[in-house]
Design an enzyme around this catalytic site. Structure first.
Site, PDB file in Angstrom:
ATOM      1  N   ARG A  80      22.864  21.412  51.593  1.00 38.51           N
ATOM      2  CA  ARG A  80      22.793  21.959  52.953  1.00 38.51           C
ATOM      3  C   ARG A  80      23.560  21.014  53.862  1.00 38.51           C
ATOM      4  O   ARG A  80      23.996  19.943  53.441  1.00 38.51           O
ATOM      5  CB  ARG A  80      21.350  22.216  53.428  1.00 38.51           C
ATOM      6  CG  ARG A  80      20.239  21.375  52.879  1.00 38.51           C
ATOM      7  CD  ARG A  80      20.230  19.951  53.350  1.00 38.51           C
ATOM      8  NE  ARG A  80      20.385  19.834  54.789  1.00 38.51           N
ATOM      9  CZ  ARG A  80      20.801  18.754  55.408  1.00 38.51           C
ATOM     10  NH1 ARG A  80      21.147  17.665  54.718  1.00 38.51           N
ATOM     11  NH2 ARG A  80      20.917  18.707  56.717  1.00 38.51           N
ATOM     12  N   ALA A  82      26.477  21.543  57.235  1.00 39.63           N
ATOM     13  CA  ALA A  82      27.695  22.357  57.345  1.00 39.63           C
ATOM     14  C   ALA A  82      28.869  21.838  56.499  1.00 39.63           C
ATOM     15  O   ALA A  82      29.431  22.593  55.690  1.00 39.63           O
ATOM     16  CB  ALA A  82      28.092  22.471  58.820  1.00 39.63           C
ATOM     17  N   ARG A 121      25.298  31.528  53.600  1.00 42.22           N
ATOM     18  CA  ARG A 121      24.606  31.143  54.845  1.00 42.22           C
ATOM     19  C   ARG A 121      25.534  31.503  56.008  1.00 42.22           C
ATOM     20  O   ARG A 121      26.732  31.237  55.940  1.00 42.22           O
ATOM     21  CB  ARG A 121      24.248  29.646  54.862  1.00 42.22           C
ATOM     22  CG  ARG A 121      23.129  29.307  53.881  1.00 42.22           C
ATOM     23  CD  ARG A 121      22.578  27.916  54.118  1.00 42.22           C
ATOM     24  NE  ARG A 121      21.688  27.853  55.260  1.00 42.22           N
ATOM     25  CZ  ARG A 121      21.230  26.690  55.760  1.00 42.22           C
ATOM     26  NH1 ARG A 121      21.597  25.537  55.227  1.00 42.22           N
ATOM     27  NH2 ARG A 121      20.404  26.689  56.790  1.00 42.22           N
ATOM     28  N   GLN A 224      14.039  17.992  57.236  1.00 43.04           N
ATOM     29  CA  GLN A 224      15.256  17.245  56.880  1.00 43.04           C
ATOM     30  C   GLN A 224      15.220  15.828  57.458  1.00 43.04           C
ATOM     31  O   GLN A 224      15.771  14.902  56.878  1.00 43.04           O
ATOM     32  CB  GLN A 224      16.509  17.974  57.411  1.00 43.04           C
ATOM     33  CG  GLN A 224      16.853  19.260  56.684  1.00 43.04           C
ATOM     34  CD  GLN A 224      16.293  20.473  57.394  1.00 43.04           C
ATOM     35  OE1 GLN A 224      15.258  20.394  58.054  1.00 43.04           O
ATOM     36  NE2 GLN A 224      16.948  21.602  57.264  1.00 43.04           N
ATOM     37  N   ASP A 265      26.826  22.790  63.336  1.00 44.75           N
ATOM     38  CA  ASP A 265      27.142  23.793  62.301  1.00 44.75           C
ATOM     39  C   ASP A 265      28.310  24.677  62.695  1.00 44.75           C
ATOM     40  O   ASP A 265      29.015  25.200  61.834  1.00 44.75           O
ATOM     41  CB  ASP A 265      25.921  24.661  62.002  1.00 44.75           C
ATOM     42  CG  ASP A 265      24.990  23.900  61.087  1.00 44.75           C
ATOM     43  OD1 ASP A 265      24.269  23.018  61.591  1.00 44.75           O
ATOM     44  OD2 ASP A 265      25.034  24.145  59.866  1.00 44.75           O
ATOM     45  N   ASN A 275      23.541  24.075  66.290  1.00 47.49           N
ATOM     46  CA  ASN A 275      23.015  23.060  65.365  1.00 47.49           C
ATOM     47  C   ASN A 275      21.546  23.392  65.100  1.00 47.49           C
ATOM     48  O   ASN A 275      20.997  24.358  65.646  1.00 47.49           O
ATOM     49  CB  ASN A 275      23.185  21.652  65.961  1.00 47.49           C
ATOM     50  CG  ASN A 275      22.915  20.567  64.929  1.00 47.49           C
ATOM     51  OD1 ASN A 275      23.431  20.611  63.820  1.00 47.49           O
ATOM     52  ND2 ASN A 275      22.071  19.599  65.261  1.00 47.49           N
ATOM     53  N   LYS A 276      20.922  22.587  64.269  1.00 50.97           N
ATOM     54  CA  LYS A 276      19.540  22.838  63.841  1.00 50.97           C
ATOM     55  C   LYS A 276      18.635  23.172  65.026  1.00 50.97           C
ATOM     56  O   LYS A 276      18.700  22.527  66.070  1.00 50.97           O
ATOM     57  CB  LYS A 276      19.032  21.591  63.099  1.00 50.97           C
ATOM     58  CG  LYS A 276      17.619  21.639  62.573  1.00 50.97           C
ATOM     59  CD  LYS A 276      17.325  22.834  61.697  1.00 50.97           C
ATOM     60  CE  LYS A 276      18.279  22.977  60.525  1.00 50.97           C
ATOM     61  NZ  LYS A 276      18.151  24.304  59.857  1.00 50.97           N
TER      62      LYS A 276
HETATM   63  O1  MRU Z   1      19.674  24.034  57.624  1.00 51.72           O
HETATM   64  P1  MRU Z   1      20.510  22.817  57.371  1.00 51.72           P
HETATM   65  O2  MRU Z   1      19.742  21.676  56.814  1.00 51.72           O
HETATM   66  O3  MRU Z   1      21.752  23.144  56.574  1.00 51.72           O
HETATM   67  O4  MRU Z   1      21.009  22.376  58.812  1.00 51.72           O
HETATM   68  C1  MRU Z   1      21.873  21.288  58.930  1.00 51.72           C
HETATM   69  C2  MRU Z   1      22.154  20.907  60.328  1.00 51.72           C
HETATM   70  O5  MRU Z   1      21.739  21.548  61.259  1.00 51.72           O
HETATM   71  C3  MRU Z   1      23.036  19.722  60.537  1.00 51.72           C
HETATM   72  O6  MRU Z   1      22.699  19.083  61.726  1.00 51.72           O
HETATM   73  C4  MRU Z   1      24.486  20.210  60.633  1.00 51.72           C
HETATM   74  O7  MRU Z   1      24.845  20.970  59.527  1.00 51.72           O
HETATM   75  C5  MRU Z   1      25.424  19.086  60.760  1.00 51.72           C
HETATM   76  S1  MRU Z   1      25.611  18.268  59.224  1.00 51.72           S
HETATM   77  C6  MRU Z   1      26.720  17.031  59.290  1.00 51.72           C
END
Ligand code: MRU
Length: 375
Positions: A80, A82, A121, A224, A265, A275-276
């Site tokens: 997981r 991006a 995704r 995470q 993302d 982003n998350k």
């Molecule tokens: O759902 P995830 O764990 O894939 O979400 C990841 C994130 O939101 C990260 O902050 C984002 O991908 C940046 S990763 C360098």
């Protein structure tokens, strides 16, 4: 699919782990005292992924030999983040081309795999970006398509690590005094091809003596922050305190945070940042409390096709992810859940966007266009 498991490594966070056969496993890379994690590696026949669903309790690698299995691993969060899923998709495409190239109708079969990878995704644009690059390469009809796509995937992999190193340096330069910073989710080596975006900045700033402590949001519901960010930072000896997601604003109010540093993302053409889930709340709180807000992301995360944040597709995941933890339901029987896993932070709340091409302060449409136009 082959599963290889290693011991959980409770004898010290920074020690290299050993496979059952005694071979050193994925955690041995070190540069300038900072360890890196091999989130994914490709041996020409298989893509090996560190299974992020079970970290840090178990260190386990899944070895995948076809594109649909790679797409499933992306969908199920084995890999997981991006940039990491972009690199995984590129290797998935390499597996597909190696399996099909030369047979009758092979481009159609590869195209089906590319679409499966692309759709695994929806929010992280790096996935579509990597797949589009593979398609464009195949359109040039290279003499050895399998070798060409493998080389492309390897170059995307290497470029991501290099970009993270550059972002680390540039982001660290913005931090002018030793301080505590706050991060959300995991934007580290595990979320990229290595070193990390937000955690890359933190790693570089730490090596320059600028980081006192990292506050890491636990990041419900996949944790995470608690599972992955804390694990990565501890392996590098960087002090980290976990906080409940809801404690971040209070930490800012207490003067405990100078910078919020996150990844992305997808970034729209006007600088809005997906982003998350929870990132938007952090940005609002940061602005309210005079805390600076930094987004670190490679330019492959910028999507010029999305005019603004409203055009970014936001992934909704299963309600079950919120209703329980580790397969154990804790929510009241009959309760439903709404589970968007990303949100969009308006560009106006971003103080600095750090990319491998340079830093954009207070990003907007014109500054993003100028950034993309630089070589
Ligand atoms: O759902 P995830 O764990 O894939 O979400 C990841 C994130 O939101 C990260 O902050 C984002 O991908 C940046 S990763 C360098």
């Amino acid at each position: 699919m082959i599963i290889t498991a290693w011991s959980a490594g409770h004898d010290g966070p920074a020690k290299a782990l050993r496979g059952r056969d005694g071979s050193e496993c994925l955690m041995s890379g070190r540069t300038n005292g900072m360890s890196t994690v091999d989130t994914l590696r490709f041996d020409g026949r298989r893509l090996h992924l560190l299974d992020q669903r079970v970290l840090p309790a178990q260190v386990r690698e899944l070895s995948l030999d076809d594109a649909p299995a790679v797409a499933a691993a992306i969908r199920d969060m084995v890999v997981r983040g991006a940039p990491a899923i972009g690199v995984a998709a590129a290797y998935g495409a390499a597996l597909s081309v190696a399996a099909h190239a030369g047979s009758t109708g092979w481009r159609e079969r590869v195209e089906r795999d590319l679409q499966t990878l692309e759709q695994s995704r929806p929010t992280a644009v790096n996935l579509g970006w990597a797949v589009r690059r593979v398609r464009a390469l195949l359109d040039t009809a290279p003499p050895d398509p399998a070798a060409a796509v493998r080389a492309l995937a390897e170059s995307i992999h290497a470029a991501d690590v290099a970009a993270n190193r550059r972002m680390g340096e540039m982001g660290a330069a913005l931090i002018d005094t030793r301080c505590q910073v706050l991060t959300h989710c995991n934007a580290g080596a595990l979320a990229t091809a290595g070193y990390g975006t937000a955690l890359g900045v933190i790693r570089s700033a730490w090596s320059q003596g600028k980081i006192e402590r990292v506050l890491a949001d636990e990041t419900r519901p996949w944790l995470q922050g608690a599972r992955l960010t804390a694990w990565e930072l501890l392996r590098d000896g960087i002090p980290v305190s976990l906080i409940a997601d809801g404690a971040a604003t209070w930490a800012m109010r207490q003067g405990l945070v100078r910078w919020v540093i996150v990844g992305a993302d997808r970034i729209a053409a006007n600088g809005d940042v997906a982003n998350k889930i929870g990132t938007y709340a952090l940005a609002v709180s940061a602005r309210h409390h005079g805390v600076r807000f930094m987004v670190a992301a490679p330019t492959s995360t910028i999507d010029p096709q999305c005019a603004d944040g409203d055009a970014i597709p936001i992934e909704q995941r299963a309600a079950d992810e919120l209703l329980g933890l580790s397969g154990q339901r804790h929510a009241a029987e009959g309760a439903d859940a709404w589970n968007p896993v990303f949100d969009v932070t308006p560009a106006a709340l971003v103080d600095a966007l750090v990319t491998e091409k340079g830093v954009v302060e207070r990003p907007d449409r014109d500054k993003i266009a100028a950034l993309l136009a630089t070589s």
